[in-house]
Design an enzyme around this catalytic site. Structure first.
Site, PDB file in Angstrom:
ATOM      1  N   TYR A 145     103.859 -52.958  92.047  1.00  0.00           N
ATOM      2  CA  TYR A 145     105.044 -53.434  91.301  1.00  0.00           C
ATOM      3  C   TYR A 145     104.778 -54.708  90.486  1.00  0.00           C
ATOM      4  O   TYR A 145     103.723 -55.294  90.581  1.00  0.00           O
ATOM      5  CB  TYR A 145     106.282 -53.561  92.184  1.00  0.00           C
ATOM      6  CG  TYR A 145     106.254 -54.452  93.413  1.00  0.00           C
ATOM      7  CD1 TYR A 145     105.348 -55.476  93.607  1.00  0.00           C
ATOM      8  CD2 TYR A 145     107.229 -54.263  94.415  1.00  0.00           C
ATOM      9  CE1 TYR A 145     105.402 -56.280  94.743  1.00  0.00           C
ATOM     10  CE2 TYR A 145     107.288 -55.062  95.544  1.00  0.00           C
ATOM     11  CZ  TYR A 145     106.375 -56.063  95.701  1.00  0.00           C
ATOM     12  OH  TYR A 145     106.431 -56.849  96.811  1.00  0.00           O
ATOM     13  N   GLU A 146     105.743 -55.033  89.664  1.00  0.00           N
ATOM     14  CA  GLU A 146     105.635 -56.186  88.752  1.00  0.00           C
ATOM     15  C   GLU A 146     104.472 -56.021  87.776  1.00  0.00           C
ATOM     16  O   GLU A 146     103.770 -56.965  87.449  1.00  0.00           O
ATOM     17  CB  GLU A 146     105.506 -57.471  89.564  1.00  0.00           C
ATOM     18  CG  GLU A 146     106.019 -58.732  88.877  1.00  0.00           C
ATOM     19  CD  GLU A 146     107.441 -58.615  88.382  1.00  0.00           C
ATOM     20  OE1 GLU A 146     108.320 -58.182  89.153  1.00  0.00           O
ATOM     21  OE2 GLU A 146     107.680 -58.920  87.194  1.00  0.00           O
ATOM     22  N   GLY A 147     104.292 -54.779  87.308  1.00  0.00           N
ATOM     23  CA  GLY A 147     103.152 -54.461  86.438  1.00  0.00           C
ATOM     24  C   GLY A 147     101.977 -54.052  87.301  1.00  0.00           C
ATOM     25  O   GLY A 147     101.416 -54.895  88.007  1.00  0.00           O
TER      26      GLY A 147
END
Lengths: 253, 596
Positions: free
Chosen positions: B440-442
């Site tokens: 997550y978060e890229g």
């Protein structure tokens, strides 16, 4: 109610420390921590001060360092601190320590003195009673609960082997508290910030009227002996009796 | 699970000797901050996290968040009360601005608090992390009125925040989202649509949840240029700041995940009935700008999760290795079996964990310090240099840090042997929790692309070049200190990293750079880690001369840096070939043929 709490800064027990090879004293780091057992006394004091609109003054004898340990107690909410830091007090015995603390407490004025039962680094367990004697006030020890009685007296539940005694005394009085007497609060961020600007008086021996007379020296330090092998009890049907006998011998039953 | 011991000495060492906390505290914006006070803050935060948060980790995993038919999501009572204590003590507000009730501390101190919170309970830490992102978005893009309504409560933690980006068809490609925002006569919008993977999107630990939602207004341009940001509170807020009507946003379900069970991952539905009331943040179609404001901060925090899980796993594995006795180490008495820590392979695993943990902590704290300079530097030059450094380090903190998180927690299990595979030791949970962070978060693939395509070319390549020069500059001091193995391996690592960087810069086919991105990013992380370890070794080496009771600590710092240089840095060499191979082989086989 003016409450004085005896507290101590000690090297952080979680980090290894070194002994000075000549004196065998602990090399005091600049960063020290509040003795964990003192948090209980500070909490009791804060609760009593809140109930009586009183004040809490910390009293300590230790090398100041960066005062980190003292600030920890101030961050919990104590109003001010008095610390006696004097090179000549290095390695003091318990009586000298008691004289210094009593001198500092007397100088501040007090209705109630609170202390832990013993420090985590020294473990003598006699300083609070010596302080009480020097201050000429009664000592209520091993409190597992502290409360104010109707007439302004202090009432405690004194922990005993069998249960507890209820003991009461008019102020001024000294009380020692056990770990677990109350749940110490965690300092809030605000408390930490405020602690930075709270007054801390640093005194020398002369200020509290004590001339150190310590004569004790540490002759040698030996490593803890290695743990010896345990004793195995073979159960021949009467094994329990041997185990009971062993437990009695070490006085746990 | 063993008790958590906050690594305060390591944290302080990094702040003091690697990051330069004193210089940051000397900035005019930090007049109220100094080193001693910062360290006191960290000490107390550490005690709180260890005593109050860490004990909730296992129950949070075992019980997890529960979704009810009426849309409510409840957390174990231990988590609820720990959150309330956390808020009451003020730990949510460490680095938030003072005008809204924050404490205005540097990010480089805040990151220490956040590390310990994350290590104590990663699933719990996600709630304050998302709230911090919402705070940043509103602080930089909200109107004065919006700030007045929401910031103080978000900063204290009385209310929590979420970031609502992802939709089933819009994950890494956020521009594909379809959630709608219809303007109303009163200036508000009505939001309709569905979002997935909303972390802490519904819960019962705080009174209100402020969702920050990306949506499209009618006629908005396609892709990321047509995205706007909206505040959608769970409960509408009355003019006097009190909580009003329930908004039309509902949690349809929560995901059943590998880990972070105490972090409810929600499917949120907006506008099933009257339409969810939303308030525009900034201008229409400017939503991505706000996202970028938060991204550096959020990605660093996710990187920190890699550090946190690795630290917890290391502490647990170390304790186990000292207690567990198996076999006889060379030279041990014949009559007794040895603690497994005496076996070279176990020692290697522990040292691998310790060295990587120290390396990534230093990089992440340096990243945090760069954010401080970017925001609080006294002139443009300082601020730009800080911003550029933060931009360069962020994909490394996130990508390298969270890959290491998974790898090191896996080693943590390995040290436990069969017991590591058994849930009750707790090492399995740490590894399960770690697995989301590279996603997550890229994703870490995106981090590598970010590094290669966006960060290397910054300022015509000068940003990365000056970072390399900084590494070079340690050569003399390392030689003077006699730290030869570190000097030699660091120079060798830097040489291959430069070579790969030049190769990537020289390719015309962007596919070549994309193909090289992941091994290159790893190589960069390894060499950067070597740089910080060398810096730490130099500081420890000079402190050894004047060590007061701390000689063992500093000596271990030097030894750990030597281990990193000799055992981990050489891995950079092995990545050179892959980092400089054209993309041909990736695409040479047709997708159908990949089935074999």
């Amino acid at each position: 109610m003016r409450i004085a709490v005896c507290v101590k800064q000690i090297p952080d027990p979680a980090t290894p420390y070194e002994l000075d090879p000549d004196s065998h004293y602990v090399v005091r780091p600049n960063d020290q921590v509040l003795d964990d057992t003192d948090r209980y006394g500070v909490e009791v004091a804060l609760q009593l001060a809140e109930a009586t609109e009183g004040s809490v003054t910390l009293v300590s004898m230790s090398p100041s360092g960066n005062l980190q340990g003292i600030r920890q107690a101030l961050a919990m909410g104590a109003d001010k601190a008095v610390i006696v830091d004097d090179e000549s007090l290095r390695g003091s015995d318990s009586l000298t320590t008691a004289k210094v603390l009593a001198g500092a407490i007397q100088r501040e004025g007090f209705d109630l003195v609170i202390a832990g039962t013993e420090s985590t680094d020294g473990y003598t367990g006699v300083v609070p009673q010596q302080v009480a004697e020097l201050l000429d006030v009664p000592s209520l020890s091993f409190a597992k609960k502290v409360e104010l009685a109707e007439d302004g007296a202090v009432r405690i539940e004194r922990q005993t082997a069998a249960g507890y005694d209820v003991v009461q005394s008019a102020v001024p009085v000294l009380v020692t508290v056990t770990s677990g007497v109350v749940e110490p609060r965690y300092p809030t961020f605000k408390g930490i910030m405020q602690a930075k600007s709270k007054p801390v008086d640093t005194l020398g021996c002369g200020d509290v009227g004590v001339s150190p007379t310590t004569t004790q020296t540490i002759q040698a330090v030996e490593p803890v002996p290695a743990r010896e092998a345990g004793e195995i009890v073979e159960d021949d049907g009467e094994g329990y009796a041997k185990i009971v006998a062993m437990l009695e011998q070490v006085k746990v039953i | 699970m063993t008790d958590y011991r906050p690594p305060l000495r390591d944290i302080k060492f990094v702040l003091e000797h690697v990051v330069g906390l004193d210089d940051i505290a000397a900035l005019p914006d930090f007049e109220h901050v100094d080193r001693d006070l910062s360290f006191t803050v960290l000490d107390e935060a550490g005690r709180f996290m260890a005593d109050r948060i860490a004990p909730t980790n296992q129950v949070g995993d075992a019980e997890g968040a529960i979704h009810h038919d009426d849309g409510r999501v409840t957390l174990p009572k231990e988590i609820r009360s720990a959150y309330q204590e956390y808020v009451a003590a003020g730990w949510n507000a460490v680095k938030a601005p003072m005008e809204y009730g924050g404490h205005g501390f540097p990010t480089s101190v805040g990151i220490g608090v956040m590390e310990m919170l994350t290590t104590a309970n990663m699933a719990f830490s996600l709630c304050p992390m998302l709230t911090a992102s919402a705070i940043l978005a509103l602080q930089h893009h909200g109107t004065e009125e919006q700030k007045a309504i929401y910031l103080e409560k978000l900063i204290s933690g009385e209310w929590t925040g979420t970031m609502d980006l992802t939709e089933p068809q819009a994950g890494s490609d956020v521009g594909a989202l379809t959630t709608k925002a219809e303007p109303q006569d009163d200036g508000t919008y009505r939001i309709t649509g569905t979002k997935i993977f909303i972390t802490w999107g519904e819960h019962d630990v705080a009174d209100n949840i402020i969702h920050l939602v990306l949506a499209r207004t009618p006629g908005a341009p396609p892709g990321t240029k047509g995205i706007s940001l909206f505040i959608v509170p769970k409960y509408l807020v009355n003019a006097d700041g009190s909580i009003g009507e329930r908004n039309d946003v509902n949690c349809v379900s929560i995901e059943h995940k590998i880990g972070i069970h105490a972090s409810p991952t929600c499917v949120l539905s907006y506008g099933d009935n009257a339409g969810a009331v939303g308030y525009l943040v900034g201008a229409e179609n400017q939503g991505m700008r706000a996202m970028f404001t938060m991204m550096n901060d959020a990605r660093l925090h996710v990187g920190l999760e890699g550090l946190g899980v690795a630290e917890r796993s290391y502490q647990q594995a170390l304790e186990y290795a000292q207690e567990r006795r198996q076999g006889r180490a060379i030279g041990a008495p014949k009559t007794e079996s040895s603690p497994i820590i005496d076996h070279p392979d176990v020692r290697r695993m522990l040292m691998t964990m310790k060295a990587n943990i120290e390396a990534m902590r230093a990089l992440m704290y340096d990243n945090a310090a760069a954010l401080d300079w970017a925001e609080h530097g006294v002139d443009d030059e300082q601020r730009q240099r800080g911003a550029a450094r933060a931009a360069l380090l962020t994909p490394l903190a996130k990508g390298w840090g969270t890959d290491l998180g998974v790898e090191l927690t896996s080693i943590g299990i390995q040290i436990h042997g069969g017991m590591g595979y058994v849930e009750e030791t707790g090492s399995a949970q740490i590894w399960r929790d770690s697995r989301i962070a590279p996603i997550y978060e890229g994703t870490n693939g995106i981090q590598a692309i970010d590094l290669v395509l966006r960060k290397l070319p910054m300022d015509g390549g000068k940003v990365v070049a000056s970072y390399f020069d900084e590494i070079d500059a340690l050569d003399g001091p390392l030689g003077a200190a006699g730290l030869d193995s570190i000097r030699e391996r660091l120079a060798a690592g830097l040489a291959v990293l430069r070579k790969a960087t030049d190769w990537i810069g020289s390719r015309d086919d962007v596919n070549d750079a994309l193909a090289a991105a992941t091994p290159y990013a790893r190589m960069f992380g390894i060499v950067a880690g070597g740089y910080y370890m060398a810096k730490a070794a130099l500081a420890a080496h000079s402190a050894l001369g004047s060590a007061n009771g701390d000689a063992g600590f500093y000596a271990a710092k030097v030894t750990t840096a030597q281990f990193y240089a000799e055992q981990i840095l050489p891995q950079a060499d092995g990545l050179l070939a892959a980092s400089t191979a054209p993309s041909d082989s990736l695409f040479a086989i047709e997708p159908e043929a990949l089935r074999g």
